[in-house]
Design a protein around this motif. Structure first.
Motif, mmCIF file in Angstrom:
data_model
loop_
_atom_site.group_PDB
_atom_site.id
_atom_site.type_symbol
_atom_site.label_atom_id
_atom_site.label_comp_id
_atom_site.label_asym_id
_atom_site.label_seq_id
_atom_site.Cartn_x
_atom_site.Cartn_y
_atom_site.Cartn_z
ATOM 1 N N ALA A 7 -50.213 101.782 -11.163
ATOM 2 C CA ALA A 7 -50.734 100.354 -10.812
ATOM 3 C C ALA A 7 -52.106 100.327 -11.374
ATOM 4 N N PRO A 8 -52.530 99.008 -11.946
ATOM 5 C CA PRO A 8 -53.697 98.800 -12.557
ATOM 6 C C PRO A 8 -54.842 98.860 -11.375
ATOM 7 N N ILE A 9 -55.934 99.516 -11.662
ATOM 8 C CA ILE A 9 -57.004 100.024 -10.669
ATOM 9 C C ILE A 9 -57.920 98.593 -10.431
ATOM 10 N N SER A 10 -57.870 97.750 -11.469
ATOM 11 C CA SER A 10 -58.803 96.502 -11.205
ATOM 12 C C SER A 10 -58.481 95.921 -9.764
ATOM 13 N N ASN A 11 -59.500 95.331 -9.121
ATOM 14 C CA ASN A 11 -59.100 95.004 -7.899
ATOM 15 C C ASN A 11 -59.744 93.461 -7.792
ATOM 16 N N THR A 12 -59.988 92.819 -8.968
ATOM 17 C CA THR A 12 -60.462 91.417 -9.008
ATOM 18 C C THR A 12 -59.362 90.580 -9.526
ATOM 19 N N ALA A 13 -58.702 90.975 -10.575
ATOM 20 C CA ALA A 13 -57.650 90.202 -11.018
ATOM 21 C C ALA A 13 -56.425 90.612 -10.644
ATOM 22 N N SER A 14 -56.216 91.760 -9.892
ATOM 23 C CA SER A 14 -54.947 92.288 -9.410
ATOM 24 C C SER A 14 -54.068 91.237 -8.521
ATOM 25 N N PRO A 15 -52.886 91.153 -8.917
ATOM 26 C CA PRO A 15 -51.954 90.262 -8.051
ATOM 27 C C PRO A 15 -51.578 90.855 -6.760
ATOM 28 N N GLU A 16 -52.040 92.006 -6.547
ATOM 29 C CA GLU A 16 -51.477 92.661 -5.268
ATOM 30 C C GLU A 16 -52.242 92.143 -4.021
ATOM 31 N N ILE A 17 -51.485 92.137 -2.895
ATOM 32 C CA ILE A 17 -51.890 91.437 -1.709
ATOM 33 C C ILE A 17 -52.879 92.446 -0.960
ATOM 34 N N LYS A 18 -54.107 91.941 -0.639
ATOM 35 C CA LYS A 18 -55.133 92.760 -0.052
ATOM 36 C C LYS A 18 -55.392 92.276 1.545
ATOM 37 N N TYR A 19 -55.154 91.035 1.710
ATOM 38 C CA TYR A 19 -55.453 90.254 3.085
ATOM 39 C C TYR A 19 -54.174 89.271 3.208
ATOM 40 N N ILE A 20 -53.792 89.489 4.585
ATOM 41 C CA ILE A 20 -52.803 88.137 4.900
ATOM 42 C C ILE A 20 -53.589 87.411 5.873
ATOM 43 N N GLY A 21 -53.439 85.985 5.735
ATOM 44 C CA GLY A 21 -53.755 85.043 6.411
ATOM 45 C C GLY A 21 -52.785 84.415 7.504
ATOM 46 N N ASN A 22 -53.082 83.547 8.319
ATOM 47 C CA ASN A 22 -52.348 83.092 9.344
ATOM 48 C C ASN A 22 -52.778 81.606 9.171
ATOM 49 N N SER A 23 -52.086 80.658 8.445
ATOM 50 C CA SER A 23 -52.495 79.154 8.346
ATOM 51 C C SER A 23 -52.589 78.670 9.890
ATOM 52 N N ASN A 24 -51.735 78.963 10.647
ATOM 53 C CA ASN A 24 -51.929 78.174 12.055
ATOM 54 C C ASN A 24 -53.289 78.920 12.614
ATOM 55 N N SER A 25 -53.719 80.076 12.951
ATOM 56 C CA SER A 25 -54.534 80.760 13.565
ATOM 57 C C SER A 25 -55.770 80.448 12.792
ATOM 58 N N GLN A 26 -55.806 80.264 11.378
ATOM 59 C CA GLN A 26 -56.864 80.585 10.607
ATOM 60 C C GLN A 26 -57.479 81.977 10.437
ATOM 61 N N LYS A 27 -57.017 82.921 10.930
ATOM 62 C CA LYS A 27 -57.597 84.413 10.966
ATOM 63 C C LYS A 27 -56.680 84.972 9.712
ATOM 64 N N PHE A 28 -57.588 85.929 9.222
ATOM 65 C CA PHE A 28 -56.904 86.632 8.244
ATOM 66 C C PHE A 28 -57.064 88.383 8.539
ATOM 67 N N HIS A 29 -56.235 89.158 7.897
ATOM 68 C CA HIS A 29 -56.067 90.461 8.428
ATOM 69 C C HIS A 29 -55.836 91.325 7.443
ATOM 70 N N ARG A 30 -55.928 92.562 7.690
ATOM 71 C CA ARG A 30 -55.460 93.629 6.629
ATOM 72 C C ARG A 30 -53.871 93.742 6.722
ATOM 73 N N PRO A 31 -53.263 94.004 5.493
ATOM 74 C CA PRO A 31 -51.644 93.919 5.514
ATOM 75 C C PRO A 31 -51.151 94.945 6.534
ATOM 76 N N ASP A 32 -51.858 96.044 6.924
ATOM 77 C CA ASP A 32 -51.137 97.056 8.133
ATOM 78 C C ASP A 32 -51.658 96.680 9.416
ATOM 79 N N CYS A 33 -52.352 95.462 9.677
ATOM 80 C CA CYS A 33 -52.518 95.112 11.113
ATOM 81 C C CYS A 33 -51.173 94.715 11.714
#
Ligand SMILES: [Zn+2]
Length: 270
Positions: free
Chosen positions: A211-237
């Motif tokens: 996998a590409p090492i770059s973390n700026t242009a990477s399409p990988e998911i790093k954070y997951i948000g809840n549009s209802n609570s407006q909170k965001f989490h680490r994917p493993d939370c």
């Protein structure tokens, strides 16, 4: 004629004989079948690169080649030969490179050497030269034919030129070193064929790409948000896992989540 004058005349004659003699001897070394242009190049000192008179000769039928016998195989792309005139030459194949540098590739390097040893040792070969006829180590640079080339067509190259064979069986990679580019385009095609068929060294190279090492242009998911609570989490939370699909928002970068007005979760502290 005085004695000193006679002495001078004798010295002069001796001098002329000495000058002529080596030229006469030199001619005897070269086999009469060798084309003149090639002869001159072969007799050049190693490392001396000159514009080749060989390429100036008509191509196709009658392309000048040196008949030789392979007497020793150094590795996949280097052999020792004896020319018809008895002269020994170290020959490096043009346009190809058999692997040898890294750990994985070294395995194929040995395979390539074994293959060349099996196919060429003791064989009569026909060395076709290109523009630069020697490298900086003084090695002769050649296309190694198993039959005298007639039309230098792709079919013929594929069938009877050993440089091409190495590419086709996947034991060499293309290495184009100008000005020796006569068959460069064909060589690239042959390499592509071997690569697509995953032959030899291409088996490992086609292994899964990391996998590409770059973390700026990477399409990988790093954070997951809840549009209802407006909170965001680490994917493993644990809270991230519980977000309803319709409320789930993905962010590649933390700052994107912040910009979108999301607050970091107090449990996973993203
Ligand atoms: Zn969380």
């Amino acid at each position: 004629m005085s004695l000193s004058k006679m002495l001078l005349v004798r010295l002069f004659i001796i001098l002329i004989i000495l000058l002529i003699l080596p030229v006469g001897c030199g001619k005897g070394i070269v086999a009469p079948e060798t084309p003149v242009a090639v002869k001159e190049q072969i007799e050049n000192k190693p490392g001396v690169v000159e514009k080749s008179p060989v390429t100036a000769l008509p191509e196709g039928k009658g392309t000048p080649v040196l008949k030789a016998t392979v007497i020793y195989v150094v590795d996949g792309d280097t052999v020792h030969v004896r020319l018809e005139n008895g002269r020994k030459e170290k020959v490096r194949f043009i346009g190809v490179d058999t692997p040898e540098s890294t750990r994985v590739v070294e395995l194929y390097g040995k395979e390539a050497a074994t293959y060349t040893r099996k196919e060429l040792t003791g064989k009569t070969v026909y060395l076709e030269l290109d523009v630069a006829q020697r490298d900086k180590y003084g090695r002769l640079l050649a296309y190694v034919w198993l039959i005298p080339p007639r039309e230098n067509s792709k079919t013929e190259v594929q069938k009877a030129m050993f440089n091409a064979t190495l590419l086709l069986v996947g034991l060499a990679q293309v290495m184009t070193v100008p000005p020796n580019v006569k068959y460069a385009d064909m060589f690239v095609e042959f390499q592509k064929e071997a690569r697509e068929a995953e032959k030899g060294l291409w088996e490992t190279i086609k292994a899964p790409v990391p996998a590409p090492i770059s973390n700026t242009a990477s399409p990988e998911i790093k954070y997951i948000g809840n549009s209802n609570s407006q909170k965001f989490h680490r994917p493993d939370c644990q809270w991230a896992q519980k977000i309803a699909p319709r409320n789930r928002v993905e962010f590649g970068r933390r700052e994107d989540a912040i910009k979108a007005g999301y607050q970091p979760c107090k449990t996973c502290k993203p």
